[in-house]
Design an enzyme around this catalytic site. Structure first.
Site, short mmCIF file in Angstrom:
data_model
loop_
_atom_site.label_atom_id
_atom_site.label_comp_id
_atom_site.label_asym_id
_atom_site.label_seq_id
_atom_site.Cartn_x
_atom_site.Cartn_y
_atom_site.Cartn_z
N LYS A 14 0.77 2.34 7.65
CA LYS A 14 1.45 3.65 7.77
C LYS A 14 1.74 3.94 9.24
CE LYS A 14 -0.65 5.07 3.46
NZ LYS A 14 -1.11 6.16 2.59
N GLU A 171 0.75 3.11 -7.66
CA GLU A 171 -0.01 3.98 -6.76
C GLU A 171 0.03 5.41 -7.27
OE1 GLU A 171 -0.45 2.13 -2.57
OE2 GLU A 171 1.31 3.40 -2.59
N GLY A 177 -5.20 8.29 -0.41
CA GLY A 177 -5.84 8.97 0.70
C GLY A 177 -6.82 10.05 0.30
P1 PGA Z 1 -4.99 4.71 0.67
O1 PGA Z 1 -3.38 4.53 0.69
O2 PGA Z 1 -5.58 3.33 0.44
O3 PGA Z 1 -5.33 5.25 2.03
O4 PGA Z 1 -5.31 5.62 -0.45
C1 PGA Z 1 -2.72 3.65 -0.18
C2 PGA Z 1 -1.24 3.67 0.07
O5 PGA Z 1 -0.66 4.74 0.31
O6 PGA Z 1 -0.57 2.62 0.02
#
Ligand code: PGA
Length: 258
Positions: A14, A171, A177
């Site tokens: 990200k 997802e 997150g």
């Molecule tokens: P996360 O994000 O592992 O921090 O939950 C996953 C993603 O958005 O691809």
């Protein structure tokens, strides 16, 4: 997990890690004895792609993904980065349709479909993200949501033969997150829906070979149980991919299933 699909663990960095941290992490991964049965991919910010590509070079096996792509190769598109430019800096993959892009940057199903086609035309592997909101899960409409997202993103790109470059990431938005990952059973149910939608859209053979990754609060502690499910073929990892230990522990946990 399935013998007919190569499992994949992809790290979505990200908007984190500048050049120094990104290259340090990439170098460490390139030198680490990662399980050979698992395809490993990292997705740094655009400005670090080239440096990370250089840092990954000694490994010859870690893929490099862009987090986003425009569908045109060139032209008057200020601020955009096209697929040809991704190839130029060594990318092997592109993430498309991430919920953060759909939510904050207005990525529609139609635009997602254009990005998918552009990546495939340039022989880049696609990691197509789909997933439902908390409300859609609570109301029970998530199956329809997932089927619609798959159909809209892929209907225009039916390959003449099964294409190993098409990966999907399920997802659930409520799990990203938040620390609240889907249970292995809920993930399996959603992945089976996604695989059926792939079969309806691109045919049974394509559905059989496309890895479907789970994303949303994947950690070393839950990675093995999630990927032990028959239709969960790996993970798209956000937060836990930012540190060498947690990311490599996830890769090792997934590899236990293969
Ligand atoms: P996360 O994000 O592992 O921090 O939950 C996953 C993603 O958005 O691809």
């Amino acid at each position: 997990m399935s013998a007919s699909r190569t499992p994949c663990v992809a790290g979505n960095w990200k908007l984190h890690h500048g050049r120094a941290q990104a290259t340090q992490l990439a170098s460490a991964l390139a030198q680490a004895p990662l399980a050979p049965s698992v395809e490993v991919v990292v997705a740094p910010v655009f400005t670090c792609l080239s440096a990370v590509n250089d840092a990954l070079a000694p490994s010859h096996r870690i893929g490099l993904a862009a987090q986003h792509v425009h569908w045109e190769d060139e032209g008057a598109f200020t601020g955009e980065v096209g697929p040809a430019h991704l190839v130029d800096v060594g990318c092997t993959h592109g993430i498309v349709g991430h919920s953060e892009r759909r939510q904050h940057f207005g990525d529609s199903d139609e635009r997602v479909a254009k990005r998918v086609r552009a990546l495939l035309q340039h022989h880049l592997k696609v990691i197509l993200c789909v997933g439902e909101t908390q409300q859609q899960r609570a109301s029970g409409s998530y199956g329809d949501v997932l089927r619609q997202q798959i159909r809209a993103a892929l209907a225009g790109c039916a390959p003449s033969a099964p294409n190993p470059s098409i990966l999907v990431a399920y997802e659930p938005i409520w799990a990203i997150g938040t620390g609240l990952a889907a249970t292995p059973e809920d993930a399996q149910e959603a992945h089976a829906i996604v695989r059926n939608a792939l079969a309806d859209t691109l045919g049974a053979e394509q559905a059989e070979i496309s890895p479907i990754l789970y994303g949303g609060s994947v950690k070393p502690e839950n990675a093995q149980a999630l990927t032990a499910q028959p239709d969960v073929d790996g993970a798209l990892v956000g937060g836990a991919s930012l540190r060498f230990e947690s990311f490599t522990d996830i890769i090792a946990a997934v590899a236990l299933n293969y």
